[in-house]
Write an enzyme that holds these catalytic residues in place. Structure first.
Site, PDB file in Angstrom:
ATOM      1  N   GLY A 192      39.727 -21.001  -5.482  1.00 42.93           N
ATOM      2  CA  GLY A 192      39.407 -21.595  -4.180  1.00 42.93           C
ATOM      3  C   GLY A 192      38.361 -22.665  -4.350  1.00 42.93           C
ATOM      4  O   GLY A 192      37.989 -23.012  -5.475  1.00 42.93           O
TER       5      GLY A 192
ATOM      6  N   TYR B  31      54.901 -23.227  -1.811  1.00 45.39           N
ATOM      7  CA  TYR B  31      54.997 -23.857  -3.121  1.00 45.39           C
ATOM      8  C   TYR B  31      54.183 -23.198  -4.230  1.00 45.39           C
ATOM      9  O   TYR B  31      54.684 -22.976  -5.325  1.00 45.39           O
ATOM     10  CB  TYR B  31      54.556 -25.322  -3.007  1.00 45.39           C
ATOM     11  CG  TYR B  31      54.208 -25.954  -4.324  1.00 45.39           C
ATOM     12  CD1 TYR B  31      55.211 -26.292  -5.229  1.00 45.39           C
ATOM     13  CD2 TYR B  31      52.882 -26.187  -4.691  1.00 45.39           C
ATOM     14  CE1 TYR B  31      54.897 -26.843  -6.462  1.00 45.39           C
ATOM     15  CE2 TYR B  31      52.568 -26.738  -5.918  1.00 45.39           C
ATOM     16  CZ  TYR B  31      53.579 -27.074  -6.797  1.00 45.39           C
ATOM     17  OH  TYR B  31      53.265 -27.607  -8.006  1.00 45.39           O
TER      18      TYR B  31
HETATM   19  P1  5GP Z   1      54.858 -35.839  -5.291  1.00 44.59           P
HETATM   20  O1  5GP Z   1      55.395 -36.045  -3.944  1.00 44.59           O
HETATM   21  O2  5GP Z   1      53.384 -35.852  -5.312  1.00 44.59           O
HETATM   22  O3  5GP Z   1      55.382 -36.771  -6.286  1.00 44.59           O
HETATM   23  O4  5GP Z   1      55.281 -34.424  -5.815  1.00 44.59           O
HETATM   24  C1  5GP Z   1      55.800 -33.436  -5.002  1.00 44.59           C
HETATM   25  C2  5GP Z   1      56.398 -32.391  -5.908  1.00 44.59           C
HETATM   26  O5  5GP Z   1      55.474 -31.923  -6.878  1.00 44.59           O
HETATM   27  C3  5GP Z   1      56.837 -31.173  -5.210  1.00 44.59           C
HETATM   28  O6  5GP Z   1      57.959 -30.724  -5.945  1.00 44.59           O
HETATM   29  C4  5GP Z   1      55.698 -30.226  -5.371  1.00 44.59           C
HETATM   30  O7  5GP Z   1      56.292 -29.023  -5.809  1.00 44.59           O
HETATM   31  C5  5GP Z   1      54.827 -30.789  -6.459  1.00 44.59           C
HETATM   32  N1  5GP Z   1      53.457 -31.319  -6.255  1.00 44.59           N
HETATM   33  C6  5GP Z   1      53.076 -32.484  -6.755  1.00 44.59           C
HETATM   34  N2  5GP Z   1      51.775 -32.702  -6.565  1.00 44.59           N
HETATM   35  C7  5GP Z   1      51.296 -31.690  -5.929  1.00 44.59           C
HETATM   36  C8  5GP Z   1      49.987 -31.379  -5.479  1.00 44.59           C
HETATM   37  O8  5GP Z   1      49.014 -32.074  -5.644  1.00 44.59           O
HETATM   38  N3  5GP Z   1      49.869 -30.236  -4.855  1.00 44.59           N
HETATM   39  C9  5GP Z   1      50.927 -29.459  -4.650  1.00 44.59           C
HETATM   40  N4  5GP Z   1      50.741 -28.357  -3.986  1.00 44.59           N
HETATM   41  N5  5GP Z   1      52.154 -29.719  -5.070  1.00 44.59           N
HETATM   42  C10 5GP Z   1      52.363 -30.821  -5.722  1.00 44.59           C
HETATM   43 MG    MG Z   2      58.175 -29.136  -7.288  1.00 51.34          MG
END
Ligand code: 5GP
Ligand code: MG
Ligand code: SF4
Length: 460
Positions: A103, A247
């Protein structure tokens, strides 16, 4: 981050902790650490890297004891350096403590000042270390383990799920909002042995049985007398991070008595009902988009087929700390199946769009592989606000949906159509009270107030 704790005299606690961390690897891949207590003596090993890189049989043999605390780290505060690896070990009047934190605190500026004024020698840069110092300070002023810890927690604001080892027992703690998860498990031996883990997958791997969650604002204290519970917060409320459900946590972990796989399938079904589209096949972005894609297929009747294959040995792309690494990470990670895609109208489902870098590249890859139409469906609403509680969704200016409309995002990603799940749909699918979640990254409605200067560091 992933946290783990165990009280099990007579067992090889280092090895059990190692396996627990192994199952929690997805929660942090920068560093890993284990501390064990052998009476008053604490043994510690931590380093940068994956659990399997940091530990081997001979390292584990040098971690004897009856209490174990472990941590896998993904940096949201403090830099990505070895000194910031956890558990944080500190001396107190009553002996050592080893603290593992998941956290983010939001009142670190104030807390740091207070601690420095009382001549604390802060060596690392993490908020986690500050919690350990605050406990040590209270104990050195005369408090016992419990009082000292509770006094320290009352000074902390933000998200903290903690596992804290001491020479006489191990504590599991959740902040008053229960933003990050923490579960209790038991090993069947006589007497019963207790285990703490960020997620139930950390219990399964060592054959421990899920007992219950640590409650928001609860402290469980596991000693030779068993498990004692203390509700230390005057105003506990349920604000579990919805991003854990969508996620972050592993799909085989249980929350609210069902696997997150089931929840994520329901998100996909809901998404198909809200935003159907005519197409030949539907698939998920591996791994996190897959359960929602299966749900989408079930509800829409569009055939499920794998369009992308993932190299399982590459870590989560967002966990690498730099944008360049992140981008090369994506290329290393996913490969299109040309013969599945060629000539097809495809629906690609992902759990979220954060920066948009993954999605943009993927769409391009799919078209190059022969897809004739690319429809994107996202099983959560647009991420418009940064997280201050320990998920690294970046500063607001990096979030594609913070400044762009859905139509503009569709254009930028070069998809034929784009639809996100509604906020109501995401919460309805939980089957729980919609107020019992934090969903601030979708709404800007932060359950724990963010001090102005901290806000300014991440908001546009
Ligand atoms: P982005 O839109 O940043 O390119 O990536 C989205 C994808 O990566 C989604 O598949 C998600 O699972 C994961 N993801 C990428 N960056 C992050 C992040 O900073 N935090 C979270 N929770 N998921 C992310
Ligand atoms: Mg992903
Ligand atoms: Fe989770 Fe978003 Fe709340 Fe952060 S702001 S704790 S990612 S729901």
């Amino acid at each position: 981050c992933g946290v783990f704790g165990i009280y099990a005299p007579g067992e090889d606690v280092a090895k059990l902790t190692y396996f627990g961390l192994y199952a929690l690897q997805h929660r942090g891949q920068e560093s890993a650490g284990i501390a064990t207590f052998e009476g008053t003596h604490v043994h510690l090993h931590k380093d940068m890297g994956l659990v399997s890189q940091v530990f081997n049989e001979s390292v584990l043999e040098h971690l004897p004891g009856s209490i174990g605390v472990g941590h896998t780290r993904y940096s949201t505060t403090g830099s990505s350096r070895k000194v910031n690896a956890q558990p944080a070990v500190l001396e107190t009047r009553l002996g050592s403590i080893a603290l593992a934190h998941n956290g983010n605190l939001v009142n670190t500026v104030q807390l740091r000042e207070e601690l420095l004024q009382s001549k604390c020698n802060l060596v690392t840069t993490t908020d986690s270390e500050m919690i350990a110092f605050a406990i040590a300070q209270a104990i050195d002023a005369g408090a016992d383990w419990l009082e000292g810890s509770i006094q320290a927690f009352q000074r902390c604001q933000g998200a903290f799920s903690l596992v804290i080892g001491t020479p006489i027992g191990v504590m599991g703690v959740r902040d008053p909002n229960g933003i990050r998860p923490l579960v209790i498990g038991t090993l069947p031996e006589n007497p019963i042995r207790y285990v703490l883990a960020s997620e139930t997958c950390g219990l399964d791997i060592i054959g421990a049985e899920y007992l219950r969650d640590v409650e928001p604002g609860e402290l469980v204290w596991i000693t030779e007398e068993g498990l004692a519970s203390y509700h230390w917060s005057k105003q506990p409320q349920r604000k579990l991070c919805i991003f854990e459900m969508i996620y972050f946590a592993r799909p085989d972990s249980l929350m609210h008595n069902e696997s997150l796989y089931s929840y994520r399938m329901r998100l996909g079904r809901q998404l198909a009902e809200e935003s159907p589209v005519d197409a030949d096949i539907v698939f998920g972005v591996p791994d996190s988009g897959v359960p929602a894609a299966i749900g989408f297929s079930q509800a829409s009747g569009v055939a499920y087929a794998e369009g992308l294959i993932k190299n399982r040995y590459v870590g989560r792309t967002f966990i690498q700390p730099t944008q360049t690494m992140r981008e090369s990470g994506i290329r290393m990670k996913l490969n299109p199946l040309k013969d599945v895609l060629v000539g097809k109208r495809v629906i690609i489902v992902d759990d979220s769009i954060v920066r948009g870098t993954t999605s943009r590249k993927l769409v391009k890859t799919l078209r190059e592989a022969g897809a004739v139409e690319v429809h994107m469906r996202i099983s959560s609403p647009p991420v418009t606000h940064p997280c201050f509680y320990g998920i690294d969704t970046d500063t607001q200016d990096q979030l594609i949906a913070a400044t762009k409309s859905v139509a503009e995002i569709a254009q930028q990603l070069e998809v034929d159509t784009l639809a996100y799940l509604s906020w109501e749909g995401m919460l309805k699918a939980t089957g729980e009270d919609p107020n019992s979640f934090c969903s601030a990254c979708f709404t800007g409605d932060y359950p724990v107030a963010i001090p102005e200067q901290v806000k300014r560091s991440k908001l546009i």
